[in-house]
Enzyme design. Structure first.
Site, PDB file in Angstrom:
ATOM      1  CE  LYS A 141      -3.438   2.515   2.743  1.00 20.10           C
ATOM      2  NZ  LYS A 141      -4.413   2.442   3.857  1.00 20.10           N
ATOM      3  CG  HIS A 297      -9.408 -31.881 -33.809  1.00 20.56           C
ATOM      4  ND1 HIS A 297      -8.353 -31.010 -33.667  1.00 20.56           N
ATOM      5  CD2 HIS A 297      -9.308 -32.376 -35.065  1.00 20.56           C
ATOM      6  CE1 HIS A 297      -7.642 -30.973 -34.780  1.00 20.56           C
ATOM      7  NE2 HIS A 297      -8.200 -31.802 -35.649  1.00 20.56           N
ATOM      8  CG  ASN A 440     -27.352 -33.490 -30.588  1.00 15.05           C
ATOM      9  OD1 ASN A 440     -27.705 -33.438 -29.433  1.00 15.05           O
ATOM     10  ND2 ASN A 440     -27.882 -32.707 -31.546  1.00 15.05           N
ATOM     11  CG  PHE A 491     -34.858 -36.882 -25.270  1.00 14.82           C
ATOM     12  CD1 PHE A 491     -35.187 -36.262 -26.481  1.00 14.82           C
ATOM     13  CD2 PHE A 491     -34.924 -36.112 -24.113  1.00 14.82           C
ATOM     14  CE1 PHE A 491     -35.563 -34.925 -26.537  1.00 14.82           C
ATOM     15  CE2 PHE A 491     -35.294 -34.773 -24.162  1.00 14.82           C
ATOM     16  CZ  PHE A 491     -35.609 -34.182 -25.373  1.00 14.82           C
TER      17      PHE A 491
END
Length: 542
Positions: A141, A297, A440, A491
């Site tokens: 400081k 990748h 996905n 799903f």
């Protein structure tokens, strides 16, 4: 011309780690610097020939409470915090008979080292430094007139500034102050990380949760999330050559993939670390079975389990030999000579394993000089994942194979006959393997090895088509989807994705279920006589 340099006439030195202090001692002696010091630091400096004044002589009070109180005294802190460009501060020091410091050299109790050593709680608490951070922050400081040193790598610089009599400029003192604040911030963050884990909120403290608010596990998600990492290596570049990058390590954890021992090859790159870490996580999803992953990748292009590590590698490589070129190989078992011989003709960026047979290591080191050979002795243990977004940080528990639906005993048969033992083994393999495939994700497997993977597509139909295409594009023209099994990480929103797999000859499918059109999907499987299980659990990987 105005100068902001301030000569170093009086220094306060209090360091736990004494390495390199000889450099400072020599400079103090040559320049006749007045040195104030504490305990073992004072003793070491005196042994090196420095005339030292003990802190207790300055404060008029002995060290006490087993050393917990040494420097917490106005005679010390006023000397650190007095801005000597402020006439009022200078007058007050003179009034109280306190001398200012021009230099403060401090390093702190080794809290992280103590935690890593396995010390008990009492010993760990004793290594929470109080006086040290106070001196560091005070000097930082007051960089208007005080130079603060927390990094032993700066000792030679300090010695040079002492010997030339000029001291540091204001710009240099500010730079040193910035380093000091980073040092104490890191130190406190490390303590906070430990206390958050070991001192959770007691059950007796009840904070009501609003109806629309998720209850918070404060041990995992504290109100202020503080962590610290220490820079270990600056890398040549980041994901692309125009990006800069570095590797940082968790000071409380000296294990894990980031601490891999490199046994050969070129230096690791940013992309090497990302891909190899993904491969390393993937193979341990199958422990205690022997598993090998080939990653490119940040996606698997082959994953298999085998009776031996060489068998597992051959099966994993066979999934997609073209994509395996320039990939990363991970094994959760010792690499044998047989596996090394199999790897030898394949261009590979990195191989990582818990160990290597001596002859296997020698072959890889001598015949594949650019191959980065990594040894990591322990499986992944991280239970928390971080992802930075612009202006913030996302934190979540790590996706592991530990959800209720990951247990095949909890699967629900919605179509076809119950799978036989071999088919169940392949379905379990496919379900575990899908965890590491980017969404996905559709994965086709046979004999506990991937044969076709569709990943990273924006719809499940494209992923299904890609998995089938990759399964059936080998040079020998083999139809690898006929009689194989498939897994989907989430799903099927419509029956079309599942129908692509069914029409390709897949005999059994495992998927989470949960679509509003589940019955359409189930009916398509029933019509084709295909076995289908739902898990109630998904494994998205974005």
């Amino acid at each position: 011309m105005t100068t902001t340099n301030r000569p170093i006439r009086r220094a306060l030195v209090s360091v736990f780690h004494k390495e390199g202090i000889e450099v400072l001692a020599e400079a103090f002696i040559k320049a006749g610097t007045e040195v104030v010091s504490t305990g073992s630091t004072a003793k070491r400096l005196a042994e090196l020939g420095v005339k030292v004044t003990e802190v207790s002589e300055v404060t008029g009070f002995p060290e006490c409470l087993d050393g917990r109180v040494k420097t917490l005294d106005p005679h010390i802190h006023a000397g650190i915090l007095a801005d000597m460009t402020n006439e009022n501060h200078a007058a007050q020091l003179e009034k109280f008979g306190i001398k200012p410091f021009d230099l403060v050299v401090v390093n702190l109790y080794p809290f992280a080292d103590t935690v890593r050593s396995g010390a008990d709680e009492a010993a760990t608490i004793e290594k929470i430094d109080i006086g040290g951070p106070s001196m560091v922050r005070g000097a930082a400081k007051n960089n208007a007139t005080v130079a603060i040193i927390t990094d032993p790598n700066d000792y030679a610089l300090v010695a040079a500034r002492i010997e030339n009599g000029e001291g540091f400029s204001l710009e240099e003192r500010r730079w040193l102050a910035g380093k000091a604040f980073a040092h104490t911030a890191s130190y406190d963050a490390t303590i906070n990380e430990w206390t958050a884990k070991h001192w959770p909120k007691p059950a007796t403290v009840d904070h009501p949760t609003a109806e629309d608010e998720t209850e918070v596990n404060e041990a995992k998600f504290p109100a202020a999330f503080t962590r610290t990492w220490d820079r270990a290596h600056v890398l040549r570049y980041g994901e692309n050559p125009h990006q800069q990058a570095a590797l940082y390590l968790d000071p409380l954890n000296q294990n894990g993939f980031a601490h891999a021992e490199q046994l050969g090859g070129k230096p690791m790159s940013y992309n090497n670390y990302v891909d190899a870490d993904a491969a390393w996580r993937a193979v341990w999803d199958f422990a205690p079975q022997i598993a090998v992953a080939v990653v490119k990748h940040n996606n698997p292009c082959g994953l298999a389990v085998g009776a031996t590590v060489a068998e597992a590698h051959k099966k994993a490589h066979a999934c997609d030999p073209m994509s395996a070129y320039g990939g990363v190989i991970a094994a959760n078992s010792k690499v044998t000579m047989e596996m090394a011989e199999s790897v030898r003709p394949i261009f590979t960026e990195v191989i990582v394993a818990p160990d290597y047979d001596a002859d296997a290591l020698e072959l890889l080191q001598t015949k594949k000089k650019n191959l980065r050979i990594l040894k990591v002795t322990e499986p992944p243990k991280s239970k928390t994942q971080f992802r930075q977004i612009d202006g913030g940080l996302l934190v979540q528990s790590t996706d592991l194979i530990d959800a209720p639906g990951d247990n095949p005993d909890a699967w629900k048969l919605v179509s076809g006959e119950p799978a036989d033992e071999q088919t169940i083994r392949d379905l379990v393999f496919a379900w575990r393997a899908i965890r590491c495939v980017k969404s996905n994700a559709i994965l086709i497997a046979h004999d506990q090895a991937t044969v076709g993977i569709g990943m990273g597509q924006v719809n499940r139909v494209d992923s299904a088509n890609l998995s089938v295409e990759r399964a059936n594009t080998l040079a020998d023209g083999a139809n690898r989807t006929q009689g194989a099994v498939a897994a989907s990480d989430a799903f099927f929103p419509f029956a079309d994705g599942a129908e692509i797999l069914i029409n390709a000859g897949i005999k059994a499918i495992v998927q989470p279920g949960g679509s509003i059109r589940d019955e359409e999907v189930f009916e398509a499987a029933r019509k084709a006589g295909v076995t289908m299980y739902v898990t109630g659990t998904r494994h998205f990987f974005h």
